[in-house]
Design a protein around this motif. Structure first.
Motif, short mmCIF file in Angstrom:
data_model
loop_
_atom_site.label_atom_id
_atom_site.label_comp_id
_atom_site.label_asym_id
_atom_site.label_seq_id
_atom_site.Cartn_x
_atom_site.Cartn_y
_atom_site.Cartn_z
N VAL A 148 8.43 91.70 37.01
CA VAL A 148 7.42 92.72 37.32
C VAL A 148 6.73 92.35 38.62
O VAL A 148 6.46 91.17 38.89
CB VAL A 148 6.39 92.83 36.17
N ALA A 149 6.41 93.37 39.42
CA ALA A 149 5.72 93.13 40.69
C ALA A 149 4.39 92.43 40.44
O ALA A 149 3.66 92.77 39.50
CB ALA A 149 5.49 94.45 41.41
N ALA A 150 4.08 91.46 41.29
CA ALA A 150 2.81 90.73 41.15
C ALA A 150 1.61 91.63 41.45
O ALA A 150 0.52 91.44 40.92
CB ALA A 150 2.82 89.52 42.09
N ALA A 151 1.82 92.64 42.30
CA ALA A 151 0.77 93.61 42.64
C ALA A 151 1.45 94.89 43.09
O ALA A 151 2.59 94.84 43.55
CB ALA A 151 -0.13 93.05 43.75
N PRO A 152 0.82 96.05 42.97
CA PRO A 152 -0.50 96.28 42.37
C PRO A 152 -0.44 96.19 40.85
O PRO A 152 0.64 96.25 40.27
CB PRO A 152 -0.82 97.71 42.81
N LYS A 153 -1.62 96.09 40.23
CA LYS A 153 -1.64 95.99 38.77
C LYS A 153 -1.19 97.30 38.12
O LYS A 153 -0.51 97.30 37.10
CB LYS A 153 -3.06 95.64 38.30
N HIS A 154 -1.61 98.42 38.69
CA HIS A 154 -1.28 99.72 38.11
C HIS A 154 -0.36 100.51 39.04
O HIS A 154 -0.84 101.15 39.97
CB HIS A 154 -2.55 100.54 37.84
N PRO A 155 0.95 100.47 38.82
CA PRO A 155 1.85 101.24 39.68
C PRO A 155 1.66 102.74 39.44
O PRO A 155 1.32 103.16 38.33
CB PRO A 155 3.23 100.79 39.21
N HIS A 163 12.06 121.17 34.06
CA HIS A 163 12.01 122.23 35.06
C HIS A 163 11.75 121.71 36.48
O HIS A 163 11.15 122.40 37.31
CB HIS A 163 10.94 123.28 34.71
N GLY A 164 12.15 120.47 36.74
CA GLY A 164 12.01 119.94 38.10
C GLY A 164 10.62 119.47 38.46
O GLY A 164 10.35 119.15 39.63
N GLU A 165 9.73 119.39 37.47
CA GLU A 165 8.35 118.98 37.73
C GLU A 165 8.03 117.60 37.14
O GLU A 165 8.54 117.24 36.08
CB GLU A 165 7.37 120.00 37.14
N PHE A 166 7.17 116.88 37.84
CA PHE A 166 6.74 115.56 37.39
C PHE A 166 5.21 115.50 37.35
O PHE A 166 4.54 116.06 38.22
CB PHE A 166 7.21 114.47 38.35
N MET A 167 4.71 114.75 36.38
CA MET A 167 3.32 114.34 36.39
C MET A 167 3.28 112.95 37.03
O MET A 167 4.11 112.10 36.71
CB MET A 167 2.76 114.30 34.96
N VAL A 168 2.35 112.75 37.95
CA VAL A 168 2.15 111.44 38.56
C VAL A 168 0.98 110.76 37.84
O VAL A 168 -0.05 111.40 37.61
CB VAL A 168 1.86 111.56 40.06
N SER A 169 1.17 109.49 37.50
CA SER A 169 0.12 108.80 36.73
C SER A 169 -1.20 108.81 37.48
O SER A 169 -1.24 108.67 38.70
CB SER A 169 0.55 107.36 36.43
N GLY A 170 -2.27 108.97 36.71
CA GLY A 170 -3.60 109.05 37.30
C GLY A 170 -4.42 107.79 37.06
O GLY A 170 -3.88 106.69 36.96
N LYS A 171 -5.71 107.98 36.92
CA LYS A 171 -6.63 106.84 36.83
C LYS A 171 -6.47 106.07 35.51
O LYS A 171 -5.95 106.60 34.53
CB LYS A 171 -8.06 107.35 36.97
N THR A 172 -6.95 104.84 35.52
CA THR A 172 -6.96 104.01 34.32
C THR A 172 -8.38 103.92 33.79
O THR A 172 -9.33 103.72 34.56
CB THR A 172 -6.45 102.59 34.67
N TYR B 160 -1.10 105.21 26.68
CA TYR B 160 -1.66 103.90 26.35
C TYR B 160 -0.96 102.76 27.08
O TYR B 160 0.26 102.70 27.17
CB TYR B 160 -1.57 103.66 24.84
N LEU B 161 -1.78 101.86 27.62
CA LEU B 161 -1.30 100.71 28.41
C LEU B 161 -1.42 99.40 27.63
O LEU B 161 -1.06 98.34 28.14
CB LEU B 161 -2.13 100.59 29.69
N GLY B 162 -1.90 99.47 26.40
CA GLY B 162 -2.21 98.23 25.67
C GLY B 162 -3.56 97.69 26.10
O GLY B 162 -4.19 98.19 27.06
#
Lengths: 184, 184
Positions: A148-155, A163-172, B160-162
């Motif tokens: 796993v990448a050492a950084a960033p913590k939240h990729p 249907h060709g659409e994606f949700m991009v991860s948001g805030k934690t 959920y991220l744990g």
């Protein structure tokens, strides 16, 4: 982009797979490699570290993973969206995907399938249970090594909506203070 | 919050489950109802509409879904995070979760398990395959009816991220123009 990676204890991979990202599955068999895009997977157990996933028989990768009983689950980040879509819309029957998409195959530690260097994380997998492959194309993998990448913590990850659409991860957000200690 | 809901063809539920949200599983058996929080699930097939999930034997819900062979998978939105955490950190052995968390149990159409009215979507499920319950606590459900909010189109969901942390779903992007027509 490439990342400096560190080992992650395999029982901690839920942090990256439970949120439901699109992943890239790399495989090797009889001197051939391939990559496919996958969205139908779930964590199944912490120890052993199990992941279940659907790999449809129509995918060129199906035969490679079935024969070799190994794969690598790679976690791409949102900047790789065009590569993710390209991989999902071509077949390893026609295209050498590492070469075509400019990706770097790295040696894994415990499997013959290659890691994709440009991905944020790489989970080396060995087939743990084949009992539902024939009926559902459902593979149960044991993750035997996690990079796993050492950084960033939240990729920033991609989550497919169809249907060709994606949700991009948001805030934690944290609700840690509301958890019972034994639930953490 | 409550939503006006419409029927969704069951083969289209991947839009809501493939991105990997935390869900609430409601169940009923012998006059008792319960709710649990779940994060380990995957879409397995479009038609029939199959979903596989882990429900650990330590959950009070395990016996209810196993006996009744039914459940409802409910999709909560991010504003319900404290309820989601509360449900995951209490047991139906001690608490009537509908009453304790102020949730409304609605009659389902095809199963005895109740819908949670306050959730964005409700997927009524019947057990399709019990073969992996004993070995992995893995239930394979057929979604037989889907109720989804008419608006908004993109609910803000929890992933959920744990360790008590959640990712909240972010923006939606389209790469539809890069897809082969048969992949859409």
């Amino acid at each position: 982009m490439t990342y400096r990676k560190v080992d992650l204890p395999v029982h901690e991979i839920r942090r990256f797979l439970e949120p439901g990202p699109i992943v890239l599955v790399s495989s090797a068999s009889r001197g051939e490699t391939n990559i496919m895009t996958m969205g139908w997977q779930t964590v199944m157990e912490f120890t052993p570290s199990l992941v279940g996933c659907i790999i449809a028989g129509s995918n060129h990768s199906f035969q490679l993973v079935r024969r070799s009983k190994e794969c690598v689950i790679n976690l791409p980040t949102a900047d790789m969206v065009d590569t993710v879509v390209g991989i999902g819309n071509t077949s390893g029957r026609d295209v050498d995907k590492f070469r075509h998409f400019g990706l770097t195959a790295e040696m894994a530690d415990q499997v013959k399938a290659p890691l994709i260097r440009e991905c944020y994380a790489n989970f080396e997998c060995k087939l743990a249970d084949a009992c539902l492959i024939d009926k559902y194309n459902f593979f149960i993998w044991e993750v035997v090594k996690a990079h796993v990448a050492a950084a960033p913590k939240h990729p920033e990850t991609l989550h497919y909506l169809g249907h060709g659409e994606f949700m991009v991860s948001g805030k934690t957000i944290s609700r840690r203070s509301l958890f019972r200690p034994d639930m953490l």
